[in-house]
Write a protein that holds these residues in place. Structure first.
Motif, PDB file in Angstrom:
ATOM      1  N   ASP A  12       6.362  -2.989   2.201  1.00 44.80           N
ATOM      2  CA  ASP A  12       6.553  -1.595   1.797  1.00 44.80           C
ATOM      3  C   ASP A  12       5.658  -1.149   0.636  1.00 44.80           C
ATOM      4  O   ASP A  12       5.967  -0.176  -0.049  1.00 44.80           O
ATOM      5  N   THR A  13       4.561  -1.836   0.360  1.00 53.59           N
ATOM      6  CA  THR A  13       3.692  -1.385  -0.733  1.00 53.59           C
ATOM      7  C   THR A  13       3.024  -0.055  -0.396  1.00 53.59           C
ATOM      8  O   THR A  13       2.878   0.805  -1.274  1.00 53.59           O
ATOM      9  N   HIS A  14       2.630   0.128   0.849  1.00 52.88           N
ATOM     10  CA  HIS A  14       2.009   1.395   1.243  1.00 52.88           C
ATOM     11  C   HIS A  14       3.020   2.527   1.143  1.00 52.88           C
ATOM     12  O   HIS A  14       2.705   3.614   0.649  1.00 52.88           O
ATOM     13  N   LEU A  15       4.240   2.298   1.567  1.00 51.82           N
ATOM     14  CA  LEU A  15       5.288   3.315   1.488  1.00 51.82           C
ATOM     15  C   LEU A  15       5.602   3.664   0.043  1.00 51.82           C
ATOM     16  O   LEU A  15       5.720   4.843  -0.311  1.00 51.82           O
ATOM     17  N   LYS A  16       5.725   2.635  -0.811  1.00 49.75           N
ATOM     18  CA  LYS A  16       6.038   2.873  -2.222  1.00 49.75           C
ATOM     19  C   LYS A  16       4.916   3.658  -2.903  1.00 49.75           C
ATOM     20  O   LYS A  16       5.166   4.572  -3.684  1.00 49.75           O
TER      21      LYS A  16
END
Length: 86
Positions: A12-16
């Protein structure tokens, strides 16, 4: 000794990051117009209010007429006191 591999938090780094950018954009979208109003529109509003509170359009018209800025209204020649007596 155990040879445990270090896992990087890639989940979820891209989402965060996207949600963080969206949050910053929303905050700036709220703050920017408020700053524009406070620092640009409010001073202009107060300057216009101060100018038009003491504005006399007749006096301004007379100044423009006596200065020769109005071609439709010729300059008025003021007669001196000596000419009025004759």
């Amino acid at each position: 000794m155990s040879t445990a591999k270090i896992k990087f938090p890639l989940h979820d780094t891209h989402l965060k990051k996207s949600l963080g950018i969206l949050r910053n954009a929303c905050i700036l979208a709220i703050i920017a117009p408020l700053c524009f109003y406070v620092f640009h529109n409010a001073p202009h509003k107060s300057k216009y209010k101060a100018f038009y509170s003491s504005y006399d359009p007749i006096d301004a018209f007379d100044r423009m007429q006596s200065g020769g800025y109005l071609t439709s209204c010729p300059k008025e020649k003021k007669e001196s006191k000596n000419e009025k007596k004759k």
